[in-house]
Design an enzyme around this catalytic site. Structure first.
Site, PDB file in Angstrom:
ATOM      1  CB  THR A 173      -0.859  -0.043   1.283  1.00 13.36           C
ATOM      2  OG1 THR A 173      -1.786  -1.094   1.137  1.00 13.36           O
ATOM      3  CG2 THR A 173      -1.596   1.251   1.552  1.00 13.36           C
ATOM      4  NE  ARG A 201      -9.750  -6.283   4.122  1.00 16.60           N
ATOM      5  CZ  ARG A 201      -8.665  -5.528   4.065  1.00 16.60           C
ATOM      6  NH1 ARG A 201      -8.274  -5.026   2.918  1.00 16.60           N
ATOM      7  NH2 ARG A 201      -7.980  -5.268   5.143  1.00 16.60           N
ATOM      8  CB  SER A 203      -8.869  -1.429   2.135  1.00 19.29           C
ATOM      9  OG  SER A 203      -7.752  -0.703   2.552  1.00 19.29           O
ATOM     10  CG  ASP A 204      -6.421   0.469   6.392  1.00 19.86           C
ATOM     11  OD1 ASP A 204      -6.214  -0.613   5.808  1.00 19.86           O
ATOM     12  OD2 ASP A 204      -5.578   1.377   6.454  1.00 19.86           O
ATOM     13  N   GLY A 223      -0.623  -1.805   6.614  1.00 16.46           N
ATOM     14  CA  GLY A 223      -0.661  -2.952   7.514  1.00 16.46           C
ATOM     15  C   GLY A 223      -2.000  -3.652   7.371  1.00 16.46           C
ATOM     16  N   GLY A 225      -5.551  -4.057   7.459  1.00 14.63           N
ATOM     17  CA  GLY A 225      -6.599  -3.049   7.544  1.00 14.63           C
ATOM     18  C   GLY A 225      -7.496  -3.212   8.764  1.00 14.63           C
TER      19      GLY A 225
HETATM   20  N1  ASP Z   1      -3.991  -1.632   4.777  1.00 17.37           N
HETATM   21  C1  ASP Z   1      -4.202  -2.339   3.547  1.00 17.37           C
HETATM   22  C2  ASP Z   1      -5.473  -3.130   3.659  1.00 17.37           C
HETATM   23  O1  ASP Z   1      -5.677  -3.807   4.636  1.00 17.37           O
HETATM   24  C3  ASP Z   1      -3.095  -3.256   3.171  1.00 17.37           C
HETATM   25  C4  ASP Z   1      -1.699  -2.752   3.405  1.00 17.37           C
HETATM   26  O2  ASP Z   1      -1.495  -1.674   3.894  1.00 17.37           O
HETATM   27  O3  ASP Z   1      -0.759  -3.463   3.100  1.00 17.37           O
HETATM   28  O4  ASP Z   1      -6.249  -3.116   2.746  1.00 17.37           O
END
Ligand code: ASP
Length: 312
Positions: A173, A201, A203-204, A223, A225
């Site tokens: 990300t 799903r 994402s954050d 990270g 989400g």
């Molecule tokens: N935060 C992102 C998600 O969960 C993934 C990532 O940051 O690697 O969609």
């Protein structure tokens, strides 16, 4: 000092995870991140607004296939790419974004368009309609490498919970946080998601948990989400700064709390005084910054170095 003469600052990330796969990987990631930090910094020096600089940084990172956003996004469990991105203008304290959009080159451009609209966060079908209204040409962000990785996962019967991109057991990300010459802060975050997730799903990255700013501070997360959402991490750090903690204190407290709950996340941040901070509960965060004098990054930080502070 006139506000016109403020020193601009930039910090960007390309994800986080367990460890960089190999040395060649680290050098290439460093070159990509530092090259993009320099371009964003140059545009701020040339007078670009915080919002425009963030959009430019996100576009450059989305176009770099190494990172899991835009071109090079990971595939979901059904073999499709669905991307999410958001933009927050700290001066207006206004968030816009798209969730699970397909077949566009730069999801951050849709977030930009939505800044001025009444309905500011659109999901899949609505985001596709917006792209069509804006006559944005359809684009397939799939790369051969991501397809191969997904095919490999399929052979292994999807034994992993999520895709591996740059860092082991993690994706890539992207995020950009800037302070412009007039003291305005903006933040952008863009992702292909965790990879291998079930359809629908969310994402954050297009939520205040993963991307948040006001006139005092801005934060972009990466990270898992679900962990970022449970901590409401980006907003948590910004609100702590608003209530009087320094950015470093706010990051440290929030990271320690996340560690105590075994969260798996990382974040980059800066404040209106030009302090730059990163934090992580995982082994590596792929962050690079320009503090007005030099470019630096977090790639050599020790595994247990959970916070980095570059004072303004
Ligand atoms: N935060 C992102 C998600 O969960 C993934 C990532 O940051 O690697 O969609």
């Amino acid at each position: 000092m006139s506000t016109e003469s403020l020193q601009p600052k930039v910090i960007i990330h390309g994800g986080a995870g367990l460890s960089l796969k190999d040395k060649g990987g680290k050098d290439a990631v460093r070159a990509a991140l530092q090259g993009i930090v320099q371009q964003v910094y140059d545009s701020l020096r040339a007078g670009s607004s915080a919002v425009d600089a963030v959009i430019k940084g996100c576009q450059l990172l989305e176009d770099e296939p190494r990172f899991n956003a835009g071109t090079g996004s990971v595939l979901q469990s059904d073999g499709q790419i669905r991307m999410s991105a958001s933009l927050m203008d700290g001066e207006k304290q206004s968030l816009s974004g798209v969730i699970n959009v397909s077949r566009v080159k730069n999801p951050i451009f849709l977030a930009k368009e939505l800044q001025v609209q009444t309905d500011r966060i659109l999901s899949d079908y609505g985001a596709a309609e917006l792209a069509r209204e804006l006559a944005i040409p359809p684009y397939d962000p799939l790369t051969d490498l991501r397809l191969l990785e997904w095919q490999q996962e399929r052979k292994e019967n999807f034994s992993k919970k999520m895709a591996t991109v740059i860092a082991e057991e993690r994706r890539g990300t992207i995020g950009v946080v800037v302070l412009d010459q007039q003291g305005r802060i903006a933040v952008g975050t863009s992702t292909g998601g965790k990879g291998l997730e079930r359809i629908g799903r969310v994402s954050d990255s297009a939520m205040p948990a993963g991307n948040y700013a006001n006139n005092l501070a801005g934060v972009s997360c990466t990270g898992i989400g679900e962990d970022i959402i449970d901590e409401c991490f980006a907003a948590r750090v910004v609100i702590r700064v608003t209530d009087g903690l320094s950015l470093a204190e706010a990051m440290e407290k929030s990271i320690k709390e996340s560690q105590s709950r075994n969260r798996d996340l990382a974040a980059i941040a800066l404040d209106h005084q030009g302090n730059i901070v990163w934090g992580k509960t995982c082994e590596v965060v792929l962050a690079a910054y320009h503090n007005g004098q030099t470019i630096g990054d977090s790639l050599d930080a020790a595994t247990n170095d959970y916070i980095g502070v570059i004072t303004g």
